[in-house]
Scaffold this active site. Structure first.
Site, PDB file in Angstrom:
ATOM      1  N   SER A  93      41.956  29.742  17.192  1.00 55.02           N
ATOM      2  CA  SER A  93      42.001  29.984  18.647  1.00 55.02           C
ATOM      3  C   SER A  93      43.263  29.414  19.270  1.00 55.02           C
ATOM      4  O   SER A  93      43.598  29.750  20.406  1.00 55.02           O
ATOM      5  CB  SER A  93      40.763  29.387  19.329  1.00 55.02           C
ATOM      6  N   ARG A  94      43.941  28.525  18.562  1.00 52.14           N
ATOM      7  CA  ARG A  94      45.174  27.951  19.122  1.00 52.14           C
ATOM      8  C   ARG A  94      45.980  27.303  17.993  1.00 52.14           C
ATOM      9  O   ARG A  94      45.597  27.352  16.835  1.00 52.14           O
ATOM     10  CB  ARG A  94      44.847  26.926  20.193  1.00 52.14           C
ATOM     11  N   GLY A 151      39.707  28.167  12.646  1.00 51.54           N
ATOM     12  CA  GLY A 151      40.437  27.400  13.661  1.00 51.54           C
ATOM     13  C   GLY A 151      41.667  28.127  14.156  1.00 51.54           C
ATOM     14  O   GLY A 151      42.754  27.569  14.238  1.00 51.54           O
ATOM     15  N   ALA A 154      41.788  10.708   4.358  1.00 46.02           N
ATOM     16  CA  ALA A 154      40.806  10.933   3.279  1.00 46.02           C
ATOM     17  C   ALA A 154      40.385  12.401   3.246  1.00 46.02           C
ATOM     18  O   ALA A 154      40.262  13.005   2.174  1.00 46.02           O
ATOM     19  CB  ALA A 154      39.594  10.022   3.485  1.00 46.02           C
ATOM     20  N   ASN A 168      41.988  26.445   7.998  1.00 44.93           N
ATOM     21  CA  ASN A 168      42.912  25.719   8.876  1.00 44.93           C
ATOM     22  C   ASN A 168      42.197  24.816   9.881  1.00 44.93           C
ATOM     23  O   ASN A 168      42.819  23.877  10.389  1.00 44.93           O
ATOM     24  CB  ASN A 168      43.791  26.743   9.609  1.00 44.93           C
ATOM     25  N   TYR A 210      41.070  10.835   8.603  1.00 46.28           N
ATOM     26  CA  TYR A 210      41.869  12.075   8.513  1.00 46.28           C
ATOM     27  C   TYR A 210      42.581  12.152   7.158  1.00 46.28           C
ATOM     28  O   TYR A 210      42.559  13.199   6.491  1.00 46.28           O
ATOM     29  CB  TYR A 210      42.872  12.077   9.674  1.00 46.28           C
ATOM     30  N   LYS A 218      42.108  14.969   4.260  1.00 46.73           N
ATOM     31  CA  LYS A 218      43.238  15.822   3.864  1.00 46.73           C
ATOM     32  C   LYS A 218      43.538  15.657   2.371  1.00 46.73           C
ATOM     33  O   LYS A 218      43.916  16.626   1.697  1.00 46.73           O
ATOM     34  CB  LYS A 218      44.460  15.500   4.728  1.00 46.73           C
TER      35      LYS A 218
HETATM   36  P1  NAP Z   1      44.580  22.294  17.091  1.00 50.74           P
HETATM   37  O1  NAP Z   1      45.636  22.867  17.964  1.00 50.74           O
HETATM   38  O2  NAP Z   1      43.763  21.151  17.593  1.00 50.74           O
HETATM   39  O3  NAP Z   1      43.596  23.503  16.667  1.00 50.74           O
HETATM   40  C1  NAP Z   1      42.475  23.239  15.869  1.00 50.74           C
HETATM   41  C2  NAP Z   1      41.711  24.532  15.677  1.00 50.74           C
HETATM   42  O4  NAP Z   1      40.557  24.239  14.858  1.00 50.74           O
HETATM   43  C3  NAP Z   1      41.190  25.125  16.973  1.00 50.74           C
HETATM   44  O5  NAP Z   1      41.298  26.536  16.885  1.00 50.74           O
HETATM   45  C4  NAP Z   1      39.710  24.720  16.977  1.00 50.74           C
HETATM   46  O6  NAP Z   1      38.899  25.661  17.626  1.00 50.74           O
HETATM   47  C5  NAP Z   1      39.406  24.759  15.505  1.00 50.74           C
HETATM   48  N1  NAP Z   1      38.226  23.979  15.112  1.00 50.74           N
HETATM   49  C6  NAP Z   1      38.018  22.655  15.251  1.00 50.74           C
HETATM   50  N2  NAP Z   1      36.820  22.322  14.742  1.00 50.74           N
HETATM   51  C7  NAP Z   1      36.261  23.474  14.271  1.00 50.74           C
HETATM   52  C8  NAP Z   1      35.041  23.792  13.623  1.00 50.74           C
HETATM   53  N3  NAP Z   1      34.135  22.841  13.347  1.00 50.74           N
HETATM   54  N4  NAP Z   1      34.799  25.085  13.280  1.00 50.74           N
HETATM   55  C9  NAP Z   1      35.705  26.052  13.560  1.00 50.74           C
HETATM   56  N5  NAP Z   1      36.887  25.811  14.159  1.00 50.74           N
HETATM   57  C10 NAP Z   1      37.144  24.536  14.514  1.00 50.74           C
HETATM   58  O7  NAP Z   1      45.154  21.801  15.682  1.00 50.74           O
HETATM   59  P2  NAP Z   1      46.567  22.085  14.965  1.00 50.74           P
HETATM   60  O8  NAP Z   1      47.480  20.988  15.339  1.00 50.74           O
HETATM   61  O9  NAP Z   1      46.968  23.485  15.140  1.00 50.74           O
HETATM   62  O10 NAP Z   1      46.135  21.843  13.426  1.00 50.74           O
HETATM   63  C11 NAP Z   1      45.618  22.895  12.607  1.00 50.74           C
HETATM   64  C12 NAP Z   1      45.466  22.383  11.173  1.00 50.74           C
HETATM   65  O11 NAP Z   1      46.723  21.898  10.717  1.00 50.74           O
HETATM   66  C13 NAP Z   1      44.482  21.226  11.027  1.00 50.74           C
HETATM   67  O12 NAP Z   1      43.763  21.339   9.814  1.00 50.74           O
HETATM   68  C14 NAP Z   1      45.395  20.009  10.974  1.00 50.74           C
HETATM   69  O13 NAP Z   1      44.799  18.944  10.281  1.00 50.74           O
HETATM   70  C15 NAP Z   1      46.579  20.572  10.232  1.00 50.74           C
HETATM   71  N6  NAP Z   1      47.826  19.845  10.487  1.00 50.74           N
HETATM   72  C16 NAP Z   1      48.357  19.771  11.740  1.00 50.74           C
HETATM   73  C17 NAP Z   1      49.547  19.071  11.931  1.00 50.74           C
HETATM   74  C18 NAP Z   1      50.205  18.965  13.294  1.00 50.74           C
HETATM   75  O14 NAP Z   1      51.175  18.196  13.422  1.00 50.74           O
HETATM   76  N7  NAP Z   1      49.779  19.692  14.297  1.00 50.74           N
HETATM   77  C19 NAP Z   1      50.158  18.430  10.849  1.00 50.74           C
HETATM   78  C20 NAP Z   1      49.584  18.530   9.590  1.00 50.74           C
HETATM   79  C21 NAP Z   1      48.414  19.245   9.422  1.00 50.74           C
HETATM   80  P3  NAP Z   1      38.244  25.384  19.085  1.00 50.74           P
HETATM   81  O15 NAP Z   1      39.262  24.583  19.852  1.00 50.74           O
HETATM   82  O16 NAP Z   1      37.986  26.745  19.623  1.00 50.74           O
HETATM   83  O17 NAP Z   1      36.996  24.616  18.840  1.00 50.74           O
END
Ligand code: NAP
Length: 254
Positions: free
Chosen positions: A17-18, A15, A160, A93, A158, A162
């Site tokens: 890509s962003r 994950g 569960a 991630n 979510y 995590k």
């Molecule tokens: P995000 O911007 O939505 O990015 C999610 C990434 O996961 C994207 O690169 C997406 O790739 C990839 N992805 C989704 N499903 C996938 C799959 N089945 N196989 C491979 N790649 C997949 O999310 P984020 O906010 O950066 O969060 C990243 C991580 O941090 C997550 O695990 C999230 O639960 C955790 N987190 C985030 C926050 C927050 O506040 N942002 C807080 C706590 C924890 P594509 O778009 O190319 O499909």
């Protein structure tokens, strides 16, 4: 000043890509690691992360694949190892959310989130560990969430998933510690990503104001705050730390 040097090492970030994953990948590359950028659907964004790392003098490759699919997850790990030569670091991630109150949550909402977040952490780990055991070296970091520790209304699926990542982290850590492989989790709080909306993008201004009153640090986290913790956990300095959960939340659940 002591800096983290990962030159000669290879990493796979799922994950990437962003959002948080992209920043973790860039920081690993800045520290000298060759990095495989996994993603599911945003190929152009993944290519941009790869290009940014290469422009900075680093080594990166894009590796598409849905980590919740067994064959695809195996292919992602295999491609990373074949193209980078070895795999020292795995950062699980990739994650999604489908937020709804429990009584409106469909089984499909539940299954999708558990599948990507938990099965999608298990599968790359399952395929990376045998390689790391043979190398007698490995660093695995699972990106969980404070929600897995505290719960949150509207996020039963979510939370569960995590919390499940934390149990998986502890069990895996016990299995592989004797092979010089560490497995840890990070639990970010509210993180804002510069590039995408990420998971805080859907919050209204009022929700943001409310949340900020609960964060002792007085600000949302940045992806770089999470990446810094991941970098430490994969560094030589953290070699005796395993099975742990490191919270990065500005004091939210302290
Ligand atoms: P995000 O911007 O939505 O990015 C999610 C990434 O996961 C994207 O690169 C997406 O790739 C990839 N992805 C989704 N499903 C996938 C799959 N089945 N196989 C491979 N790649 C997949 O999310 P984020 O906010 O950066 O969060 C990243 C991580 O941090 C997550 O695990 C999230 O639960 C955790 N987190 C985030 C926050 C927050 O506040 N942002 C807080 C706590 C924890 P594509 O778009 O190319 O499909």
């Amino acid at each position: 000043m002591q800096t983290i040097d990962l030159s000669g090492q290879s990493a796979l970030v799922t994950g990437a890509s962003r959002g948080i994953g992209a920043v973790i990948a860039r920081q690993l590359a800045d520290a000298g690691a060759a990095v495989a950028i996994n993603y599911r659907s945003r190929g152009a964004e993944a290519d941009a992360v790869v290009d940014a790392i290469r422009r900075n003098g680093g080594h990166a490759i894009p590796v598409p694949g849905d980590v919740s699919d067994e064959a695809a997850a195996e292919a992602v790990v295999k491609t990373a190892v074949e193209q980078l030569g070895r795999l020292d670091i795995l950062v699980n991630n990739a994650g999604v959310n489908r937020d709804r109150l429990l009584m409106r949550m469909s089984a499909a909402d539940w299954d999708e989130v558990l599948s990507v977040n938990l099965r999608g952490t298990f599968l790359p780990t399952r395929f990376a560990v045998p390689l790391m055991v043979r190398q007698r070296y490995g660093r695995i970091v699972n990106v969980s969430s404070v929600v897995g520790l505290s719960g949150n209304p509207g996020q039963a699926n979510y939370a569960a998933s995590k919390a499940g990542q934390i149990g998986l982290t502890k069990a895996a850590a016990r299995e592989v510690a004797s092979r010089n492989i560490t497995v840890n989790a990070v639990t970010p709080g509210f993180i804002e990503s510069a590039d995408s909306g990420g998971m805080t993008a859907e919050l209204t201004d009022e929700q943001r104001r409310q949340i900020l009153t609960r964060i002792p640090a007085g600000r949302f986290g940045a992806a770089a705050d999470v990446a810094g913790a991941v970098l430490f956990l994969v560094s030589p300095a953290a070699g005796y730390i395993t099975g742990q959960t490191l919270t990065i939340d500005g004091g939210l659940i302290a």
